[in-house]
Every structure is written in structure tokens, then in C-alpha cells.
Design an enzyme around this catalytic site. Structure first.
Site, PDB file in Angstrom:
ATOM      1  N   ARG A 191       1.900   1.286   6.780  1.00 21.38           N
ATOM      2  CA  ARG A 191       0.495   1.679   6.590  1.00 21.38           C
ATOM      3  C   ARG A 191      -0.144   0.637   5.680  1.00 21.38           C
ATOM      4  O   ARG A 191      -0.207   0.816   4.482  1.00 21.38           O
ATOM      5  CB  ARG A 191       0.433   3.094   5.979  1.00 21.38           C
ATOM      6  CG  ARG A 191      -0.887   3.754   5.963  1.00 21.38           C
ATOM      7  CD  ARG A 191      -1.866   3.170   4.930  1.00 21.38           C
ATOM      8  NE  ARG A 191      -1.714   3.647   3.581  1.00 21.38           N
ATOM      9  CZ  ARG A 191      -1.982   2.900   2.491  1.00 21.38           C
ATOM     10  NH1 ARG A 191      -2.356   1.633   2.594  1.00 21.38           N
ATOM     11  NH2 ARG A 191      -1.841   3.410   1.292  1.00 21.38           N
ATOM     12  N   LYS A 209      -0.016  -7.983  -4.379  1.00 21.61           N
ATOM     13  CA  LYS A 209       0.145  -7.067  -5.531  1.00 21.61           C
ATOM     14  C   LYS A 209       0.849  -7.794  -6.675  1.00 21.61           C
ATOM     15  O   LYS A 209       0.507  -7.627  -7.841  1.00 21.61           O
ATOM     16  CB  LYS A 209       0.958  -5.832  -5.121  1.00 21.61           C
ATOM     17  CG  LYS A 209       0.219  -4.889  -4.183  1.00 21.61           C
ATOM     18  CD  LYS A 209      -0.580  -3.837  -4.940  1.00 21.61           C
ATOM     19  CE  LYS A 209      -1.415  -2.998  -3.983  1.00 21.61           C
ATOM     20  NZ  LYS A 209      -2.326  -2.061  -4.624  1.00 21.61           N
ATOM     21  N   GLU A 280       4.929   0.434  -1.902  1.00 20.57           N
ATOM     22  CA  GLU A 280       3.549   0.138  -1.545  1.00 20.57           C
ATOM     23  C   GLU A 280       3.329   0.269  -0.041  1.00 20.57           C
ATOM     24  O   GLU A 280       4.107  -0.281   0.759  1.00 20.57           O
ATOM     25  CB  GLU A 280       3.225  -1.299  -1.989  1.00 20.57           C
ATOM     26  CG  GLU A 280       1.764  -1.649  -1.951  1.00 20.57           C
ATOM     27  CD  GLU A 280       0.935  -0.912  -2.984  1.00 20.57           C
ATOM     28  OE1 GLU A 280       1.319  -0.897  -4.163  1.00 20.57           O
ATOM     29  OE2 GLU A 280      -0.104  -0.341  -2.605  1.00 20.57           O
ATOM     30  N   ASP A 281       2.283   0.953   0.321  1.00 25.93           N
ATOM     31  CA  ASP A 281       1.820   1.024   1.710  1.00 25.93           C
ATOM     32  C   ASP A 281       2.885   1.502   2.700  1.00 25.93           C
ATOM     33  O   ASP A 281       3.086   0.904   3.780  1.00 25.93           O
ATOM     34  CB  ASP A 281       1.191  -0.312   2.135  1.00 25.93           C
ATOM     35  CG  ASP A 281      -0.165  -0.525   1.448  1.00 25.93           C
ATOM     36  OD1 ASP A 281      -0.485   0.280   0.548  1.00 25.93           O
ATOM     37  OD2 ASP A 281      -0.889  -1.460   1.800  1.00 25.93           O
TER      38      ASP A 281
HETATM   39  N1  NAI Z   1      -8.766   2.262  -3.580  1.00 30.27           N
HETATM   40  C1  NAI Z   1      -7.476   2.340  -3.765  1.00 30.27           C
HETATM   41  O1  NAI Z   1      -6.946   2.036  -4.847  1.00 30.27           O
HETATM   42  C2  NAI Z   1      -6.596   2.816  -2.662  1.00 30.27           C
HETATM   43  C3  NAI Z   1      -7.067   2.959  -1.393  1.00 30.27           C
HETATM   44  N2  NAI Z   1      -6.246   3.398  -0.395  1.00 30.27           N
HETATM   45  C4  NAI Z   1      -6.812   3.477   0.936  1.00 30.27           C
HETATM   46  O2  NAI Z   1      -6.856   4.813   1.352  1.00 30.27           O
HETATM   47  C5  NAI Z   1      -6.680   4.875   2.753  1.00 30.27           C
HETATM   48  C6  NAI Z   1      -5.652   5.935   3.072  1.00 30.27           C
HETATM   49  O3  NAI Z   1      -4.409   5.603   2.490  1.00 30.27           O
HETATM   50  P1  NAI Z   1      -3.191   6.643   2.593  1.00 30.27           P
HETATM   51  O4  NAI Z   1      -3.583   7.957   2.040  1.00 30.27           O
HETATM   52  O5  NAI Z   1      -1.999   6.016   2.017  1.00 30.27           O
HETATM   53  O6  NAI Z   1      -3.039   6.721   4.164  1.00 30.27           O
HETATM   54  P2  NAI Z   1      -2.524   7.933   5.031  1.00 30.27           P
HETATM   55  O7  NAI Z   1      -2.375   7.432   6.390  1.00 30.27           O
HETATM   56  O8  NAI Z   1      -1.348   8.546   4.338  1.00 30.27           O
HETATM   57  O9  NAI Z   1      -3.727   8.985   4.959  1.00 30.27           O
HETATM   58  C7  NAI Z   1      -4.932   8.913   5.656  1.00 30.27           C
HETATM   59  C8  NAI Z   1      -5.333  10.330   5.987  1.00 30.27           C
HETATM   60  O10 NAI Z   1      -6.641  10.329   6.506  1.00 30.27           O
HETATM   61  C9  NAI Z   1      -6.659  11.226   7.618  1.00 30.27           C
HETATM   62  N3  NAI Z   1      -7.745  10.910   8.527  1.00 30.27           N
HETATM   63  C10 NAI Z   1      -7.780   9.962   9.476  1.00 30.27           C
HETATM   64  N4  NAI Z   1      -8.945  10.011  10.133  1.00 30.27           N
HETATM   65  C11 NAI Z   1      -9.666  11.000   9.562  1.00 30.27           C
HETATM   66  C12 NAI Z   1     -10.950  11.515   9.789  1.00 30.27           C
HETATM   67  N5  NAI Z   1     -11.748  11.004  10.728  1.00 30.27           N
HETATM   68  N6  NAI Z   1     -11.366  12.536   9.017  1.00 30.27           N
HETATM   69  C13 NAI Z   1     -10.574  13.057   8.071  1.00 30.27           C
HETATM   70  N7  NAI Z   1      -9.349  12.588   7.806  1.00 30.27           N
HETATM   71  C14 NAI Z   1      -8.901  11.579   8.541  1.00 30.27           C
HETATM   72  C15 NAI Z   1      -5.288  11.069   8.258  1.00 30.27           C
HETATM   73  O11 NAI Z   1      -4.963  12.172   9.074  1.00 30.27           O
HETATM   74  C16 NAI Z   1      -4.413  10.960   7.027  1.00 30.27           C
HETATM   75  O12 NAI Z   1      -3.966  12.229   6.595  1.00 30.27           O
HETATM   76  C17 NAI Z   1      -6.342   3.462   3.211  1.00 30.27           C
HETATM   77  O13 NAI Z   1      -7.484   2.880   3.751  1.00 30.27           O
HETATM   78  C18 NAI Z   1      -5.962   2.746   1.949  1.00 30.27           C
HETATM   79  O14 NAI Z   1      -6.306   1.399   1.985  1.00 30.27           O
HETATM   80  C19 NAI Z   1      -4.953   3.769  -0.619  1.00 30.27           C
HETATM   81  C20 NAI Z   1      -4.417   3.624  -1.864  1.00 30.27           C
HETATM   82  C21 NAI Z   1      -5.197   3.092  -2.971  1.00 30.27           C
HETATM   83  C1  PYR Z   2      -5.258  -0.569  -2.914  1.00 28.80           C
HETATM   84  C2  PYR Z   2      -4.140  -0.079  -2.146  1.00 28.80           C
HETATM   85  O1  PYR Z   2      -3.050   0.062  -2.669  1.00 28.80           O
HETATM   86  C3  PYR Z   2      -4.316   0.283  -0.768  1.00 28.80           C
HETATM   87  O2  PYR Z   2      -5.421   0.202  -0.242  1.00 28.80           O
HETATM   88  O3  PYR Z   2      -3.314   0.662  -0.156  1.00 28.80           O
HETATM   89 MG    MG Z   3      -1.495   0.336  -1.261  1.00 30.24          MG
END
Ligand code: NAI
Ligand code: PYR
Ligand code: MG
Length: 632
Positions: A191, A209, A280-281
Site C-alpha cells: 500500500r 523516509k 511502512e506502507d
Molecule cells: N498524512 C499522513 O501522514 C499519512 C497519510 N496516509 C494516507 O492515507 C491514505 C490511507 O492510508 P491507509 O489507511 O494506510 O490505507 P488503507 O488502505 O489501510 O485504508 C484506506 C481506507 O479507505 C477506504 N476507502 C476507500 N475508498 C473509500 C471511499 N470512497 N469512501 C470511504 N472510504 C474509502 C478503504 O476501504 C480503506 O479502509 C493513503 O493515501 C496514505 O497515503 C497514510 C499515513 C500517513
Molecule cells: C505519509 C505516509 O506515511 C503515507 O502517506 O503513507
Molecule cells: Mg506511510
């Protein structure tokens, strides 16, 4: 509990940059051309216009057998730095007007070439220009780099352990040339940001990272290790791509998958028992499973679940302050979270814990304030004349206890019938926002533009005087909305944060719509550094909470009033030193700190808060050319 005073910033990289102190010698076992080909020792650069600029003084050339291998002119580190920046700026000028992807990949290439040739200068320009370079080596450009990895691949960086290496990892780990490793970032590529399964191409994420670890936490780049666990990919396009560099097989699942991760973790722990491993990811199921599996056994954490949670919580508390409310008002805020994945659920868990501490430990009550939205897959059966047709439909909406096949990790946040304010299971995001009138709308769904015009306009009716919109998904195209759209549709009085950077918005009449970068980069470097210097064997909830509290209390009232929730990325070393100190002190308080190097647990325990920040700062590596001395 939530302290608001900022500790005075300590003397950091900027002042050291102009220091005239002569750095200590660096022992090198190589001579001659081998030194020039080792980016760790090399002091020469090639800039765009093509010739070598070399920082090896003449005496050093004699000492190391370099005489005659380099052009005669010697230039200083500062001059090399200026020449690199000049060529970088000229590239910027020459690519003006070209598409974003072309420009940012060109910038990434020039930085990567420098990284390949001369690490000292690379990290120096990175540290000093972090605001300009973070979007290149980190999100959003790193996403593009991963997508185009096969074409960009020039030389390997980091280690690759594949499903085919089963049974070999314990010996393979000794192939890594460095004697000591402090920090490992590990991915299985399943992911990558919001881009999905990129298989082996996801190696760009650990590399990016760890660059942030060097830039923000001053982890010595000789002691970092990016790792790819290649267990296959389910990305059909990659499997069919003849240039794909990873294993061409579907991802391992179940026990087979875990056996690979176990073997890797054991190998790492055997060679470097004190190394910290950042996961990570990983796709959600493995993110949670591996966190539970290893967190009590080794010093590790999951950045997407735990780092993101702390950063989001700091932002949520900042937005309470931005409304002019006391922090304890957090328990009254209505918060809609879109995306029940590893990041969204991590945020919810930490936010619920914080609210329930404030409300006297009543988790059941505080859960009421959170509304979770995610997709649901349902099977429908239709009858067309005599034929039955089955179809799978995806619904996106409010998660309630009625939802079938709900992931157990999301179950605690599913709404009971009495809590949903007349809404139905699967109610749309727009319906939820209209009904709940949330103080905060937070996206971690990976779905670009899901906070559309209607949703953003509905946020104008928020119960908050300063509604907060957190579009945290990465990279930029996956952000739930842009900064411009948020201020345009939800109003000028909002607080806005995104995971990838956007420019501040000019609201006219001298007013500025501030854009915050709500990204785990504000915490993971400090969590890793604090844990490392504490010598703790585990990273506990207490240490993570201390990190979040530190970030939450970092901003002044004046900044918060303007809607600035996080420090400028230019001060990332200062905030990382503070976060690292908070983590270290929490480890001491929990009697987990065993010390690092010559500094034992007793000395750590006797350090005041300011002394701990100073200790952390002193342990940050900073790039300068050291005199090289040959040692056989
Ligand atoms: N700003 C930051 O520091 C961070 C940002 N992220 C971002 O967050 C996003 C998600 O990451 P994770 O949670 O690890 O991924 P994940 O794949 O575990 O979770 C994404 C969730 O969103 C849901 N989803 C997909 N389409 C949807 C929709 N149309 N409506 C509602 N829910 C929907 C999925 O079913 C899933 O449960 C990624 O884009 C990642 O880059 C992740 C970690 C840190
Ligand atoms: C920032 C980060 O860890 C992510 O988007 O997955
Ligand atoms: Mg990440």
C-alpha cells in the site's frame, strides 16, 4: 496534561553550518579510485555542466593515493554547495512551464545523482533546503518515483529480501557492508501512499523516509537501512510489465507471508539487536497483525498507524485551540473520519484514548463524538426474467453495527442504532456532514477529491466557529480535496491541513489561508531517535503519547490563532529534537531506558528536560567533510 509552553529552540544545524571548528578525522580502509567511487568518502561532485569539482585538499590526495586522479583545482565545501544549488536552480528555470511530473522527476534525478556520488554534500543540501527538497525526496514526488521505478533504476539502495530467499536471510543480512545499523524502514510495497500495491517498486518509500531520518533526526546515513520484503504483487499491470524488477507471483498470504516477515525480523535482530524497525506502507491487515506480533518483542513501530495518529491528534487539539476553546473541549468536538484503514483507525484509537483521559476514562462516552465512513462491499441478487444475476456493489458510507463483514479493528468505532442521529447504515458522506455538522472532517481514504464541492459547502454549517478540514491522503492527487477548493467552498475561516504540501492560499485583502502539512514526518524521526537514544527495547503507547503531546504543545497561541497547527518544515530538526526528548523521557519514566553508547540509564534519568533536548541535539549527525586518514 497538555502543556502549551514551547521549550526554547536549541542551537542546531544552522549555527553549526558556519562553525569553524575542524571536524575530527575519519578512518578509511580504502585508497585511490576506491575512495572516489564510495559516496560516503567522496568529496568530488559532477554538476550539470559536466566537470568534476573536487574538495580533496592536496595533502589528502597525497595521503590517499589520489594525486593525478583528479583535476588540480581544489574548491571548498561551501563552493561546491553553491555550484550544486546553482545547477539545481538553472534546471528549475529551464523546466518552467513543463508538466509537474516532468519537472519533479528531473529534480529528483539531479538529487539522486548527487546522493549516488557524494553523500556528505547530498545530505547538507537536503538539510539546509528541506522545504524545497522534501517534496522531491518525500511526498508527493516519491510516489511518482515508485510508479516509474523500473525506468529510473540505476543502482540499488538498501536491501531486498524476497520470498525466494526463505531460509537464507540470516546469512544475507551479513551482506550489508555497514557494521552498525540504527534505523531500518521496512515495506512490503502493498500500500504505497494512496497508490496501492506497487510491489518491489515501493522501495522508494523506505529510502525517502530514511532521508527524512537523516535530515530531521540526524541519524547517521551510514547506519540506516531501507528494506524491501518482496513477497510478490497482486498488481496485474506490474506482473505483465516486462521491465518489472520484482518477483512475478501473487503475494504470499497467511502463514507463508508471516514466515517471511518472521525470518527477516529474526535476522535483523540477531545482527543488530538494538536497531529500530519502522514498518511502512503495509496493507491494513498486515499492518495491524505485524504491529501486534512484534511490538512487545522488538523495538519497532508502525508509522502509518502510530506516527500518523500522533500527528493527527496534535492537529485536532490545535484546531480546538484555534476555536479559542480550552483543550478539554476536545471531548465535545464532532469528528468525521473518512477511511477505516490503518491510518484512519490509528487516528481514531489515539483520539478516543486522549478524549477519554480528558473525560475521566470513559471510552464508551467519547466514542460518540466520532463518525467513521468507509466502503462496504455487498452481494446483491437480481432476477432478470428467469435468470438470477449476482453482482458485487461497493457502497461508501457511515459505518454502523449493522455492517456485515466489518474488520474487527474497525468494529469499536461502528455506531450503534441509538447514536446515529437518524442516519442509516451506509449514509453518504454528504448526508453525514449535513446531519452531524462536524467540527472536523478528516480524510485518510486515499481517494482524491472525495471532499467535493457539496461536502465542503456543507462544512459551512459546521458547529465550529473554525471548522477543520484535514485532507491527509497522499500523494497530492489522492488528497481528499485541494487547499484552494477547501477555502473556496468551505469558507475562509476554516483550518486546513493536507498530507502532501500545498501553497498557502491568497484570500485577497492581505488575508492568507494557511496550509498545514499534517504528515507523520513531524513525528516518526523523533520517535525513532528518542527510542534509539533511550535504549528501550520496545516502543510503548506512553512513548507515542509523549511524542504527540510534544507536537501538540509546540505551537504558540499566535500561530494557532492564524490557523497554523504545525511548525514550518524548516524547523524540523528542532521539533524532532523536542519530540525525541519527550520519547526518551517517557522511556525513562516507564523504566525502560537502558541507555545508549556511553550514556547509561542513570545519566538519562538525571537529565532535565532541557538537558535531554541538548543531549538529543548533540547526537544528531551533521554533514561536514572530515579529514580522511588511511587505516589498513
Ligand atoms: N498524512 C499522513 O501522514 C499519512 C497519510 N496516509 C494516507 O492515507 C491514505 C490511507 O492510508 P491507509 O489507511 O494506510 O490505507 P488503507 O488502505 O489501510 O485504508 C484506506 C481506507 O479507505 C477506504 N476507502 C476507500 N475508498 C473509500 C471511499 N470512497 N469512501 C470511504 N472510504 C474509502 C478503504 O476501504 C480503506 O479502509 C493513503 O493515501 C496514505 O497515503 C497514510 C499515513 C500517513
Ligand atoms: C505519509 C505516509 O506515511 C503515507 O502517506 O503513507
Ligand atoms: Mg506511510
Amino acid at each position: 496534561m497538555w502543556r502549551l509552553a514551547r521549550v526554547t529552540a536549541t542551537s542546531l544545524s544552522r549555527s553549526r553550518r558556519f562553525s569553524t571548528a575542524i571536524p575530527g578525522p575519519c578512518m578509511v580502509h580504502k585508497r585511490g579510485a576506491d575512495i572516489l567511487h564510495d559516496p560516503w568518502f567522496n568529496k568530488a561532485i559532477k554538476v550539470i555542466r559536466g566537470y568534476d569539482d573536487t574538495g580533496f585538499p592536496l595533502t589528502e590526495r597525497d595521503r590517499l593515493g589520489l594525486r593525478g586522479l583528479l583535476p588540480p583545482r581544489v574548491i571548498s565545501f561551501e563552493q561546491q554547495y553553491a555550484r550544486f544549488m546553482e545547477s539545481y536552480r538553472s534546471l528549475e528555470k529551464n523546466t518552467q512551464g513543463q508538466p509537474y511530473g516532468v519537472v519533479s522527476l528531473a529534480k529528483w534525478r539531479i538529487l539522486n545523482r548527487l546522493h549516488d556520488r557524494n553523500e556528505t554534500l547530498y545530505y547538507r543540501v537536503l538539510i539546509d533546503n528541506i522545504k524545497d527538497f522534501a517534496p522531491i525526496i518525500y511526498t508527493p514526488t516519491v510516489g511518482l518515483v515508485c510508479q516509474n521505478y523500473s525506468g529510473l533504476f540505476r543502482r540499488p539502495r538498501g536491501m531486498y529480501f524476497s520470498a525466494k530467499d526463505k531460509g537464507e536471510m540470516m546469512s544475507m543480512i551479513y551482506n550489508w557492508p555497514a557494521h552498525q545499523v540504527d534505523m531500518i524502514v521496512l515495506t512490503d510495497g502493498s500500500r504505497i501512499l494512496g497508490l496501492g500495491d506497487l510491489g518491489v517498486q515501493g522501495i522508494g518509500i523506505p529510502i525517502g523516509k530514511l532521508d527524512m531520518y537523516v535530515a530531521a533526526a540526524g541519524i547517521n546515513p551510514q547506519r540506516i537501512l531501507p528494506v524491501m520484503l518482496d513477497v510478490g504483487t497482486n498488481n496485474q499491470e506490474l506482473l505483465e510489465d516486462r521491465l518489472y524488477l520484482g518477483l512475478r507471483q501473487p503475494r504470499l498470504e497467511g502463514e507463508e507471508y508471516l514466515a517471511i516477515v518472521d525470518e527477516f525480523m529474526e535476522a535483523v535482530h540477531t545482527r543488530w539487536p538494538k536497531a529500530i524497525v519502522q514498518f511502512e506502507d503495509f496493507q491494513m491487515k498486515w499492518a495491524f497483525e505485524t504491529l501486534q506480533r512484534y511490538r512487545k518483542r522488538v523495538c519497532m513501530f508502525n508509522d502509518d498507524i502510530q506516527g500518523t495518529a500522533g500527528v493527527a491528534l496534535a492537529g485536532l487539539l490545535g484546531s480546538v485551540r484555534a476555536q479559542g476553546r480550552p483543550l478539554t473541549d476536545f471531548v465535545n468536538q464532532k469528528i468525521v473520519v473518512v477511511g477505516a484503514g490503518s491510518a484512519g483507525l490509528g487516528v481514531l484509537s489515539m483520539a478516543v484514548q486522549a478524549a477519554s483521559r480528558m473525560a475521566g476514562n470513559s471510552e464508551a462516552v467519547t466514542r460518540n463524538q466520532f463518525f467513521l465512513i468507509d466502503k462496504d462491499v455487498r452481494l446483491y441478487t437480481f432476477s432478470l426474467s428467469q435468470t438470477c444475476i449476482e453482482a458485487l456493489y461497493q457502497f461508501y458510507g457511515l459505518v454502523t453495527k449493522e455492517r456485515k463483514n466489518l474488520d474487527p479493528a474497525a468494529a469499536p468505532f461502528a455506531k450503534a442504532p441509538g447514536e446515529i442521529m437518524g442516519l442509516k447504515e451506509g449514509a453518504t458522506l454528504l448526508e453525514v456532514v449535513k446531519k452531524v455538522k462536524p467540527h472536523v472532517l478528516l480524510g485518510l481514504s486515499g481517494v482524491g477529491g472525495i471532499f467535493n464541492e457539496e461536502v465542503l459547502k456543507a462544512m459551512r454549517e459546521s458547529a465550529s466557529t473554525k471548522p477543520a478540514i484535514f485532507a491527509m491522503s497522499n500523494p497530492t492527487l489522492n488528497a481528499e480535496c485541494t487547499a484552494a477548493d477547501a477555502f473556496k467552498h468551505a469558507g475562509e475561516n476554516i483550518v486546513f491541513a493536507s498530507g502532501s504540501p500545498f501553497e498557502n492560499i491568497d484570500l485577497g485583502n492581505g488575508k492568507v489561508g494557511y496550509v498545514n502539512q499534517a504528515n507523520n514526518m513531524y513525528l516518526f524521526p523523533g520517535i525513532g531517535l528518542g527510542a534509539l537514544l533511550s535504549g528501550a527495547h520496545f516502543i510503548t503507547d506512553g512513548m507515542l503519547q509523549a511524542a504527540a503531546e510534544c507536537l501538540a504543545s509546540y505551537m504558540t497561541e499566535e500561530e494557532i490563532e492564524k490557523g497554523i497547527l504545525y511548525p514550518s518544515i524548516n524547523s524540523i530538526r528542532q521539533i524532532t529534537a523536542e519530540v525525541g526528548a519527550a520519547v526518551l523521557r517517557a522511556a525513562v519514566a516507564e523504566e525502560l531506558a537502558e541507555g545508549h553508547g556511553e550514556v547509561g540509564p542513570k545519566e538519562l534519568a538525571h537529565m532535565s528536560k532541557e538537558e535531554t533536548v541538548e543531549y538529543i541535539t548533540q547526537n544528531m549527525w551533521f554533514p561536514v567533510y572530515s579529514p580522511l586518514v588511511h587505516e589498513k
